[in-house]
Design an enzyme around this catalytic site. Structure first.
Site, mmCIF file in Angstrom:
data_model
loop_
_atom_site.group_PDB
_atom_site.id
_atom_site.type_symbol
_atom_site.label_atom_id
_atom_site.label_comp_id
_atom_site.label_asym_id
_atom_site.label_seq_id
_atom_site.Cartn_x
_atom_site.Cartn_y
_atom_site.Cartn_z
ATOM 1 N N LYS A 114 0.820 -1.215 0.000
ATOM 2 C CA LYS A 114 0.000 0.000 0.000
ATOM 3 C C LYS A 114 0.854 1.265 0.000
ATOM 4 C CE LYS A 114 -4.296 -1.976 1.537
ATOM 5 N NZ LYS A 114 -3.912 -3.397 1.724
HETATM 6 C C1 LIG Z 1 -4.524 -4.452 1.098
HETATM 7 C C2 LIG Z 1 -3.800 -5.738 0.972
HETATM 8 C C3 LIG Z 1 -4.206 -6.726 0.043
HETATM 9 C C4 LIG Z 1 -5.434 -6.574 -0.822
HETATM 10 O O1 LIG Z 1 -5.292 -5.597 -1.811
HETATM 11 P P1 LIG Z 1 -6.569 -5.014 -2.594
HETATM 12 O O2 LIG Z 1 -6.060 -3.911 -3.418
HETATM 13 O O3 LIG Z 1 -7.515 -4.543 -1.509
HETATM 14 O O4 LIG Z 1 -7.167 -6.127 -3.377
HETATM 15 C C5 LIG Z 1 -3.438 -7.877 -0.073
HETATM 16 N N1 LIG Z 1 -2.343 -8.074 0.705
HETATM 17 C C6 LIG Z 1 -1.937 -7.164 1.612
HETATM 18 C C7 LIG Z 1 -0.739 -7.450 2.445
HETATM 19 C C8 LIG Z 1 -2.640 -5.955 1.773
HETATM 20 O O5 LIG Z 1 -2.232 -5.043 2.678
#
Ligand SMILES: *Cc1c(COP(=O)(O)O)cnc(C)c1O
Length: 470
Positions: A114
């Site tokens: 993120k």
């Molecule tokens: C947020 C997250 C996801 C999921 O990603 P999306 O964009 O919501 O599909 C998967 N793995 C981790 C470690 C995350 O923080």
């Protein structure tokens, strides 16, 4: 570039407008009026660009309201080796001779992918707020990764405060420490006496009070923000070029998924002309997306029916970015999309198997895989033994799903969405030892904590915000 709503084609303005706003007034999501594409020759010219220059080339066609020099400066300030650990920003690592690759997206400040988009959001918010002489107070709820990514992106940023709600005592020890150890004048950690859904409901309740929201400039940086989706498309290009394939040769991608933001960014890259073959949507026990791509039925689940798993960032019952995908599948038909989301809103399934849309869905490249806790443990162990590489439980979901769709001669790029250090408990269960931590996080659990505890009560939260924002 103009932006429209997925539900009514309402004009939502340009990039900077949709960056600062959340949902469209009709409840839909912002989408560009069209998707610009690269010709094969234009794609070739992107090969070899540095990460920030590539980001500029990919994002520029969608951003007409930031001057070229400013956008370049913003992207160069965002994607730096000091922030992401290497000049590559997103290194691509082969797993032996298997044809599987790990795309490392988690070397940023909060150790999860993120950061890739959130760091951009921090710089972009600061830029736009300065231009417009505005302030924003970001109110969010987190069960773990989003909160820390948002806080690390916004710390020290002028004109932005972050108020992050988290369920008291319910995140991993590392995740709590990562957020609560921040002692910054514009970051406010609020532990709510409740669960994650209570935190989310509190955010909704505050936002429903239009007068309060306007008076205190309440905003968000949630996963439906177009700026996040767009910034994520860049690393698909980056990974593709790093593979060094001949022109037009396809690469497949496997993506641990929850809100469908990451994998949708891959679809965006594909629609822009990048030779992406399959996009594997990896789910855990919470398998609404798997159900859709295998049966054609999209049936969201209420929070009470969402399982708590060992890949917690994928524990979702509805995938908020999925609306963008079906909107594109429908040929940018907002009336159709609004009709589908009336059904979703009423808790009814959207059934597309026997419709004219199903062939389009099948040829869009999406495939789906799912896994269990036992699968994750076995995959973490196997990847460690075979390739000498520790992965986190979310990445393990992606690797397992990716292995299931291997095509001979076509590389499978598995997105590493978090570092194993973030999920020590599960990794230890799998391999009997704890993963190494980046030095800045050693001993973080024993640091002083800066966090206020509030009851699960909207009035109390509003009083807290009003007092802080005076
Ligand atoms: C947020 C997250 C996801 C999921 O990603 P999306 O964009 O919501 O599909 C998967 N793995 C981790 C470690 C995350 O923080």
């Amino acid at each position: 570039m103009k932006y429209v709503s997925t539900r009514s084609q309402t004009d939502l303005g340009s990039f900077c407008d949709v960056l600062l706003s959340g949902l469209a007034p009709d409840g839909g999501l912002a989408m560009p009026a069209f998707i610009p594409t690269f010709s094969a020759a234009e794609l070739e010219a992107l090969r070899g660009l540095s990460y920030p220059d590539l980001a500029y080339a990919v994002m520029r066609p969608f951003i007409s309201d930031i001057p070229e020099a400013d956008l370049r400066a913003l992207l160069h300030a965002t994607y730096r080796a000091e922030v992401f650990g290497s000049p590559d920003i997103t290194p691509l690592t082969p797993l032996g001779e298997s044809g599987l690759y790990l795309l490392e997206l988690s070397n940023g400040p909060s150790l999860a992918f993120k950061d890739m988009a959130m760091q951009f959001m921090g710089h972009a918010f600061e830029y736009v707020l300065e231009k417009r002489d505005q302030r924003v107070n970001i109110l969010g709820a987190t069960s773990g990764d989003t909160g820390s990514a948002a806080e690390y992106a916004m710390l020290g940023k002028a004109r932005v405060n972050v108020f992050m709600l988290s369920p008291q005592g319910r995140m991993s020890a590392f995740q709590q420490a990562q957020m609560y150890s921040l002692n910054e004048p514009n970051i406010f950690n609020i532990a709510i006496e409740g669960v994650f859904d209570d935190c989310q409901d509190l955010v909704k309740e505050v936002n429903a009070d239009a007068e309060f929201k306007a008076k205190y400039h309440i905003g968000a940086v949630n996963s439906i923000n177009w700026g996040r989706v767009l910034a994520q498309a860049v690393y698909y290009f980056r990974a593709y070029f790093a593979l060094g394939l001949p022109a037009d040769a396809e690469a497949d991608f496997s993506v641990p998924s929850g809100n469908f933001g990451n994998v949708f960014a891959g679809y965006l890259a594909k629609r822009m002309g990048l030779p992406v073959g399959q996009l594997i949507v990896a789910s855990n026990e919470n398998d609404v997306l798997h159900e859709f791509f295998t049966t054609g039925s999209y049936h969201v689940r209420p929070a009470a029916r969402v399982a708590v798993t060992s890949s917690p960032s994928m524990d979702i019952g509805k995938a908020s970015n999925f609306e963008r995908y079906l909107y594109l599948i429908a040929g940018a038909d907002a009336v159709q999309t609004a009709g589908w989301w009336d059904e979703v809103g009423a808790g009814r399934p959207v059934e597309l198997r026997d419709t004219a849309h199903w062939p389009e869905i099948q040829s869009s490249g999406f495939r789906a895989g799912k896994s269990t806790h036992a699968d994750r443990l076995a995959t973490i162990r196997r990847v460690d033994e075979q390739f000498g590489r520790l992965i986190d439980p979310h990445t393990a979901d992606g690797v397992l799903a990716g292995e299931g769709f291997r095509r001979s001669g076509v590389p499978m790029v598995c997105l590493e969405t978090a570092l194993p250090a973030k999920f020590e408990e599960t990794v230890r269960e799998a391999v009997g030892r704890v993963p190494e931590r980046p030095t800045r996080f050693v001993g973080i659990e024993s640091k002083e904590r800066f966090c206020d505890v509030l009851p699960n009560d909207a009035a109390a939260l509003k009083a807290y915000l009003a007092a802080k924002l005076g």
